[in-house]
Design a protein around this motif. Sequence first.
Motif, PDB file in Angstrom:
ATOM      1  N   ASN A 105       0.876   3.440   7.818  1.00  9.28           N
ATOM      2  CA  ASN A 105       1.259   3.195   6.539  1.00  9.28           C
ATOM      3  C   ASN A 105       2.695   3.766   6.148  1.00  9.28           C
ATOM      4  N   ASP A 107       6.821   5.044   0.247  1.00  7.96           N
ATOM      5  CA  ASP A 107       7.792   4.700  -1.015  1.00  7.96           C
ATOM      6  C   ASP A 107       8.835   5.443  -1.225  1.00  7.96           C
ATOM      7  N   ILE A 124       1.889   4.936   1.008  1.00  9.20           N
ATOM      8  CA  ILE A 124       1.082   3.663   0.629  1.00  9.20           C
ATOM      9  C   ILE A 124       0.049   3.402   1.607  1.00  9.20           C
ATOM     10  N   SER A 127      -1.529   0.318   4.378  1.00  8.87           N
ATOM     11  CA  SER A 127      -0.406  -0.660   4.676  1.00  8.87           C
ATOM     12  C   SER A 127       0.086  -0.667   6.293  1.00  8.87           C
ATOM     13  N   PRO A 179      -2.171  -3.334   0.670  1.00 12.48           N
ATOM     14  CA  PRO A 179      -2.192  -2.271  -0.358  1.00 12.48           C
ATOM     15  C   PRO A 179      -2.435  -2.873  -1.715  1.00 12.48           C
ATOM     16  N   ILE A 236       3.224  -3.256  -6.132  1.00 15.38           N
ATOM     17  CA  ILE A 236       3.171  -2.353  -5.160  1.00 15.38           C
ATOM     18  C   ILE A 236       4.513  -1.794  -4.780  1.00 15.38           C
TER      19      ILE A 236
END
Length: 662
Positions: A194, A197, A203, A206, A242, A647
Amino acid sequence: MKKLSVIFLVLFLGMNANAQDAEIPRDTSKHLEEVKIIGIAKRKIETEMKMAVSVDEFLASSENISFIKRGAYAWEPLLNNMSSERSTLTIDGMHIFGACTDKMDPITSYVESNNLSTIDIKSGQEGSLHGATVGGSIDLKRKSTPFGLEKKFSGAYQTGFEFNNKQFYNLANASYAGDKFVADGSISFRKAGNYHDGNQNEIKHSQYNKFNTSLGLAYKISPLSSVRVDAIFDQAKDVGYPALPMDLWLSRAIITSASYKQLFEAGLVRIWDTKLYFNAIEHYMDDTTRPENLVHMDMPGWSTTYGLISKINLQEDRYSSEIQLNVYENISIAEMRMYPQDRSKRTMFAYSWPWVTTRFTGLSMNNSWEISDKSQLNFGGSLGLNYNYSKYVEFNRIFYPEAPQKNNRLLPGLHASYELNIDQFDFSIGTGYGHRAPSVSEAYGYYIYNSFDRYDYIGNPDLKNEISYEANASAGFKNEKMSIEAKANYFHIQNYIIGRILSLGSPMNYQSVGVKGYTSLDHAKLFNLTINTNYDILQHLHWKGVLNYARATDDKDGNLPFIRPLSYQTSLHFMHKGFSVQTSMNGDFKQDNYSPEYGEDQTPAYMIWNISGDYTFNIKNVKTALQVGAENIFNEYYSTYADWGNIPRMGRNIFTSLKFNF
Ligand SMILES: [Cu+2]
């Protein structure tokens, strides 16, 4: 005479014979292949910032491509701010169609950077060689080593790690170039967790895993003819999306072709290339990874395509031409099975693509005529016949009781452009006209849930062809130190296909808020402008800047969705001996022209700063390159206008890469 014919062949490929090929070998076909390689070497699959990029990252560096992103994997490329249905996406001209109703698998996700040599992007009707289009064409060109190179064996191995999402990759490729036999092979693995951010938040969903391998074998049957077989196998497993309510469990593609190529040393016809191809894709989504889903849905999809491409190149004095025949048949199937937590108690079954057959036959032609040393005229056209058949048409008849099971469409296209070169200035002006047929989802989709606007989408088999009227122009100036170029295009598209709320029907997915049907707007207008500049500040210090502007409206002057706001990219590149350092900045301005009607909200401005450094050295005969860099250094928290469900994008990412070339 031989020399002359070589020059013609070179012109043919649209590449310049420069000082490098001063030594013209005896064997015309051999030389031809070499020239091709020289031409390709100019656009390697790497960006200014990164030497190890994914296919998506490479495409993102092209100024007329933007992306809809549903996560970290398999971005949907938009050409000229138009969705992927409006472009033809091909691999060496072969048509391949994704097997996902939710566009999780654009065909760019089925190749890898180490089996491609370049990506050929054509805007608007100029891209009609591979079939009917509105937006243009994106052709992914595979590596194909020429016969009889001095260096028989060559290859590369590349490995690297990216810290933000713990992506680890290994890419290897090797080639053998004998006088009569050639082989190209590649293998690659990518695994990522994942990403995080700009606020350091993980997230979820992902991650991705990708395996890709390819093999190409060619044999020269005579000095001027050869046969070649190619195959790509690609498998993605446990890929998170996601921005969507489900993930991908498994996606698999097999892409194969066999071709025959004949060269001619004299006469009007110079190359005749024919290829038969087959590809099959299977796609299995999984929503059991999402605890918030009370009811589960299996939505597997399959897409199978058979095709033929036959192409000839003509050359006579200052005139050259390509004529291509495209024939293919695709069958697209997608199922929807709904059940509560207990899998044995299935409550519903439907075909979201009810076994839709698409058969296309088209003839395309591109001509160029050098009127003088300073000016050139390009013109061409295409004529296609598109046939659709829906096996389980009863699904389509729920909303459109009169829906025909079969549908034939005629898809004409025409284009012309004029190029003029006066001293250091270049100008071009062009126009185009073309039709496209609705895609399988637009015509035959049944309850395809769109998590962006949270509507279920219904296709309409009776949609009219989309008809595009296009104008384009460019102006450029170039001297030894700098270059500047402005390019603009304008599309007036009749019967523009888009989803509109239907008054009948109730949503099927408990998350959806209603039902939309694909309908035709009377028209839509799109305008794109790009300004590109280069400046060599010092011999080894280069600056580059790109500015993009786009505007698109529907027939009531409302904004169309997914249109890129004013955006820029600027970069500095410094080289010294084996060292090179580059830094770049890119960003979008505030999205002023967004479309609440189509589910968009306003996206604020953002700016990203990146830096990387690399060092190239030789270990014996092995050219080695080491790179370290950082993307989004300031750890900006942002999402772009085309990030599905807003997202957030990746925060700061440190990347390292090591490459050996032998
Ligand atoms: Cu999918």
